[in-house]
Design a protein around this motif. Structure first.
Motif: not given
Length: 301
Positions: A98-126
């Motif tokens: 949340k802080e990163i988006i507030e400070i930097q604004g929207r993220l480039q697609p490559e970075r957004a996808v990287d974070y989303a993949i990591q979140i998805a991997k974590g939630f697969a374990e959950i």
């Protein structure tokens, strides 16, 4: 309650408070036995705290012990008895998404996808542990100084054998990320978390969530009534394949969403590839549970 009044074992030396909410406070502490800094979450026990908070805190402590993933904050220990209620976790050095988006604004697609993949991997374990988080949001995702995702806060998560502590008519979760089925029926499922991740992906790509009402209730209801604009219609530099991922993850009908975080992760993993550079828009027909891909510029007969 000042930090000097916090009841913790002597091995913890509190350095400062780093977070607080209605249910608990979080302190940065030195664990003298482990020789490292940890985050210690302490339940608020003042006279105005509802009993349900104690039940949720106890349930969070039980659930986090089952999850082992590099993308989820690590649980060290905890105690829940008459005199002391706390859990000690990995201290994450970094910033909330949340802080990163507030400070930097929207993220480039490559970075957004990287974070989303990591979140998805974590939630697969959950989800593999039959746990539904129910409160996935950008303030519950930490990004370390090396760019690794750490999912935090299981305060309203539920397991398959969890006693529900919600009150009738009360929304549980954060309104900007609330799946439509949670608004009326409170039917939490892995698809509810998938929807929330879809909203987070939209927020990373656009700079803010798709629905913003004048009141929290108005914002929540928009998930049920308002169409989410395809992200590449707002910013054309976003590839169509990535826009399709957002569309499918945020379908109002949960049966049209990805059926698992693994499916979502797989789609994210190649949505920026050259192979999918000419992908056409996906249109989800919420009425008949089918989907069609076609070009917006194709000629209709």
């Amino acid at each position: 309650m000042s930090s000097s009044n916090v009841n913790l074992p002597e091995k913890y030396v509190i350095k400062k408070e780093i977070g607080s909410g209605g249910m608990a406070r979080v302190f940065l502490a030195e664990d003298k036995e482990l020789g490292k800094y940890v985050a210690v979450k302490v339940l608020n026990l003042d006279s105005t705290s509802p009993t349900s908070n104690q039940q949720r805190f106890k349930e969070e402590m039980r659930l986090v012990q089952y999850i082992k993933s590099p993308y989820i904050v690590r649980f060290y220990e905890g105690k829940y008895d008459k005199n002391i209620k706390y859990l000690a976790m990995e201290y994450v050095q970094g910033k909330m998404l949340k802080e990163i988006i507030e400070i930097q604004g929207r993220l480039q697609p490559e970075r957004a996808v990287d974070y989303a993949i990591q979140i998805a991997k974590g939630f697969a374990e959950i989800h593999a542990q039959n746990i539904v988080h129910r409160d996935l949001k950008t303030s519950n995702v930490m990004i370390t100084n090396t760019g690794q995702v750490k999912i935090i806060d299981f305060g309203i998560a539920i397991g398959s054998d969890t006693t529900r502590f919600t009150q009738t008519g009360k929304l549980i979760g954060s309104v900007h990320y609330l799946a439509p089925e949670l608004i009326d029926k409170q039917e939490a499922s892995p698809q509810s978390d998938i929807y929330a991740l879809g909203i987070i992906l939209y927020e990373m790509l656009i700079g803010h969530p798709p629905h913003r009402g004048k009141t929290p209730l108005e914002t929540a209801l928009k998930h049920r009534t308002d169409t989410i604009t395809q992200v590449n219609k707002i910013y054309p530099n976003i590839p169509q394949a990535l826009a399709n991922v957002v569309t499918k993850a945020t379908a109002k009908n949960k049966n049209l969403r990805y059926q698992s975080m693994r499916q979502l992760e797989a789609d994210l993993s190649d949505c920026l590839s050259q192979r999918r550079a000419t992908e056409k828009p996906i249109i989800l027909d919420e009425k008949d549970n089918s989907s069609k891909r076609f070009s917006l510029f194709s000629r209709r007969k």
